[in-house]
Enzyme design. Structure first.
Site, PDB file in Angstrom:
ATOM      1  N   ASP A 141     -19.645  43.414 -52.111  1.00 49.46           N
ATOM      2  CA  ASP A 141     -19.419  44.789 -51.653  1.00 49.46           C
ATOM      3  C   ASP A 141     -20.670  45.273 -50.912  1.00 49.46           C
ATOM      4  O   ASP A 141     -21.781  45.063 -51.376  1.00 49.46           O
ATOM      5  CB  ASP A 141     -19.126  45.695 -52.862  1.00 49.46           C
ATOM      6  N   HIS A 214      -7.897  46.116 -47.049  1.00 52.53           N
ATOM      7  CA  HIS A 214      -8.882  47.183 -47.254  1.00 52.53           C
ATOM      8  C   HIS A 214      -9.742  47.381 -46.004  1.00 52.53           C
ATOM      9  O   HIS A 214     -10.028  48.514 -45.614  1.00 52.53           O
ATOM     10  CB  HIS A 214      -9.747  46.828 -48.470  1.00 52.53           C
TER      11      HIS A 214
HETATM   12  C1  HEM Z   1     -11.719  49.993 -55.920  1.00 53.15           C
HETATM   13  C2  HEM Z   1     -12.448  50.544 -54.979  1.00 53.15           C
HETATM   14  C3  HEM Z   1     -13.075  49.752 -53.875  1.00 53.15           C
HETATM   15  C4  HEM Z   1     -13.449  48.434 -53.864  1.00 53.15           C
HETATM   16  C5  HEM Z   1     -13.351  47.406 -54.981  1.00 53.15           C
HETATM   17  C6  HEM Z   1     -13.996  48.172 -52.551  1.00 53.15           C
HETATM   18  C7  HEM Z   1     -14.470  46.949 -52.136  1.00 53.15           C
HETATM   19  C8  HEM Z   1     -14.822  46.639 -50.840  1.00 53.15           C
HETATM   20  C9  HEM Z   1     -15.143  45.326 -50.369  1.00 53.15           C
HETATM   21  C10 HEM Z   1     -15.154  44.066 -51.224  1.00 53.15           C
HETATM   22  C11 HEM Z   1     -15.422  45.427 -49.050  1.00 53.15           C
HETATM   23  C12 HEM Z   1     -15.784  44.273 -48.099  1.00 53.15           C
HETATM   24  C13 HEM Z   1     -17.246  44.012 -47.974  1.00 53.15           C
HETATM   25  C14 HEM Z   1     -18.035  45.126 -47.393  1.00 53.15           C
HETATM   26  O1  HEM Z   1     -18.126  45.319 -46.186  1.00 53.15           O
HETATM   27  O2  HEM Z   1     -18.558  45.886 -48.199  1.00 53.15           O
HETATM   28  C15 HEM Z   1     -15.307  46.816 -48.684  1.00 53.15           C
HETATM   29  C16 HEM Z   1     -15.528  47.335 -47.439  1.00 53.15           C
HETATM   30  C17 HEM Z   1     -15.449  48.664 -47.113  1.00 53.15           C
HETATM   31  N1  HEM Z   1     -15.027  49.686 -47.929  1.00 53.15           N
HETATM   32 FE1  HEM Z   1     -14.439  49.493 -49.842  1.00 53.15          FE
HETATM   33  N2  HEM Z   1     -13.947  49.321 -51.808  1.00 53.15           N
HETATM   34  C18 HEM Z   1     -13.390  50.310 -52.584  1.00 53.15           C
HETATM   35  C19 HEM Z   1     -13.163  51.621 -52.219  1.00 53.15           C
HETATM   36  C20 HEM Z   1     -13.483  52.162 -50.995  1.00 53.15           C
HETATM   37  C21 HEM Z   1     -13.302  53.533 -50.634  1.00 53.15           C
HETATM   38  C22 HEM Z   1     -12.746  54.622 -51.543  1.00 53.15           C
HETATM   39  C23 HEM Z   1     -13.750  53.664 -49.351  1.00 53.15           C
HETATM   40  C24 HEM Z   1     -13.813  54.879 -48.464  1.00 53.15           C
HETATM   41  C25 HEM Z   1     -13.331  56.064 -48.746  1.00 53.15           C
HETATM   42  C26 HEM Z   1     -14.217  52.370 -48.909  1.00 53.15           C
HETATM   43  C27 HEM Z   1     -14.762  52.104 -47.681  1.00 53.15           C
HETATM   44  C28 HEM Z   1     -15.117  50.856 -47.230  1.00 53.15           C
HETATM   45  C29 HEM Z   1     -15.628  50.590 -45.900  1.00 53.15           C
HETATM   46  C30 HEM Z   1     -15.930  51.609 -44.824  1.00 53.15           C
HETATM   47  C31 HEM Z   1     -15.823  49.209 -45.820  1.00 53.15           C
HETATM   48  C32 HEM Z   1     -16.340  48.422 -44.610  1.00 53.15           C
HETATM   49  C33 HEM Z   1     -15.260  48.219 -43.595  1.00 53.15           C
HETATM   50  C34 HEM Z   1     -15.806  47.434 -42.406  1.00 53.15           C
HETATM   51  O3  HEM Z   1     -16.343  48.073 -41.500  1.00 53.15           O
HETATM   52  O4  HEM Z   1     -15.720  46.204 -42.439  1.00 53.15           O
HETATM   53  N3  HEM Z   1     -14.030  51.480 -49.942  1.00 53.15           N
HETATM   54  N4  HEM Z   1     -14.923  47.547 -49.795  1.00 53.15           N
END
Ligand code: HEM
Length: 303
Positions: A141, A214
């Site tokens: 993450d 996601h």
């Molecule tokens: C259970 C809740 C969540 C989990 C387990 C999770 C996990 C992840 C993972 C594994 C990634 C891919 C690696 C990375 O770039 O960090 C990611 C990307 C991302 N997440 Fe989450 N996330 C969660 C909730 C959220 C929420 C609530 C938001 C925004 C309101 C969010 C916004 C983002 C964004 C902006 C990216 C990067 C997208 C990109 O530009 O590639 N995430 N998240």
């Protein structure tokens, strides 16, 4: 003049975190300011960092002269397919982090001792670094976070010239994972849900990237502006309940609301983020983390 952001926002080497949210029980500004000042006294900067943030009402109580243009309370979201992101908005948010769990805990105790005179605890959660930035679902993450100091600052900080410059809009949301359900999904399907490979952490490309992954639901551009945020989330867990304390900083609230609407199917295409079938939001709040100069001005202005 460029104001100074609270340094903990950008501190990335912590292993332990403590999240504390409070609802004010007093509206006596002097008492509130004294309690907050006491809560942050004697911090050892290398050992522990503390970021203080305010809900909209609390900020306007303590600083009636100005509010960041986009600061709002978190409103409950009811998604297109029955998912809910509940609001648990309260008044004060302390994010404590450091290398040593004992030191972080001591600081949390000091905050609570001071704060309980003017507020009641509405959320407490400890978090930790799990195998160098892994979430408990087994994917790294934070990978797509802005990389350079300049990019981090431009994603996370209110620009110069605006009320609250050098401060940050903050989103904190506690998620509870359904690990049994998630573990039953084959890895290649998990990869389609996240939008990255699990082992190598490579973003899926072209047709391999589902529209409801996601990544597809959160990597957004609005009117030519990429909705970049700076994420500082932390896993938490016991052997029974586990999940993610989602924490992120942005220069404007729209960055969060756009991503949440897209995750919950509240956009034209009505698609939802498949991840929300495996993890459930149980809290939600928006905050303002003022620049140090603005924080000090508020805390020292006793009437
Ligand atoms: C259970 C809740 C969540 C989990 C387990 C999770 C996990 C992840 C993972 C594994 C990634 C891919 C690696 C990375 O770039 O960090 C990611 C990307 C991302 N997440 Fe989450 N996330 C969660 C909730 C959220 C929420 C609530 C938001 C925004 C309101 C969010 C916004 C983002 C964004 C902006 C990216 C990067 C997208 C990109 O530009 O590639 N995430 N998240």
């Amino acid at each position: 003049m460029n104001k100074t952001p609270q340094s903990g926002i950008f501190r990335e080497n912590s292993h332990h975190m403590h999240f504390l949210e409070y609802r004010l029980t007093s509206n006596n500004c002097n008492l509130i300011k004294k309690a907050i000042t006491e809560a942050i006294q004697n911090i050892q900067p290398g050992e522990v960092s503390l970021v203080i943030s305010f809900g909209k009402q609390a900020w306007q109580l303590l600083q009636p002269n100005w509010t960041p243009q986009t600061l709002e309370n978190f409103m409950t979201l009811n998604g297109e397919q029955g998912h809910c992101a509940p609001s648990t908005q309260s008044d004060l948010f302390f994010w404590i982090q450091g290398l040593d769990m004992g030191v972080v805990y001591d600081q949390a105790m000091q905050v609570h001792k001071s704060l309980k005179t003017i507020a009641e605890l509405s959320l407490e959660q400890q978090g930790f670094d799990y195998h160098k930035n892994l979430d408990l679902i087994g994917f790294e993450d934070g990978t797509a976070n802005p990389k350079t100091d300049d990019l981090k600052r431009s994603a996370a900080l209110i620009p110069a010239g605006q009320p609250g410059e050098g401060g940050s809009l903050v989103m904190c949301q506690k998620w509870v994972h359904d690990m049994d359900k998630w573990d039953a999904v084959p890895v290649h399907c998990q990869e389609g849900i996240v939008g990255r490979t699990k082992e190598q952490n490579i973003e899926l490309e072209g047709d391999a990237m589902p529209e409801d992954s996601h990544i597809s639901r959160t990597d957004l551009t609005v009117d030519g502006v990429p909705m970049k945020i700076y994420r500082r989330s932390a896993p938490y867990g016991t052997v029974v309940e586990k999940g993610l304390m989602f924490l992120a900083f942005a220069c404007e609230l729209k960055r969060f609301t756009t991503q949440l609407d897209s995750m919950y199917g509240l956009t034209k295409d009505r698609k939802i983020d498949q991840l929300i079938n495996y993890s459930k939001a149980v809290s939600g709040s928006y905050w303002f983390a003022p620049a140090l100069e603005d924080l000090n001005a508020v805390l020292t202005d006793l009437r």
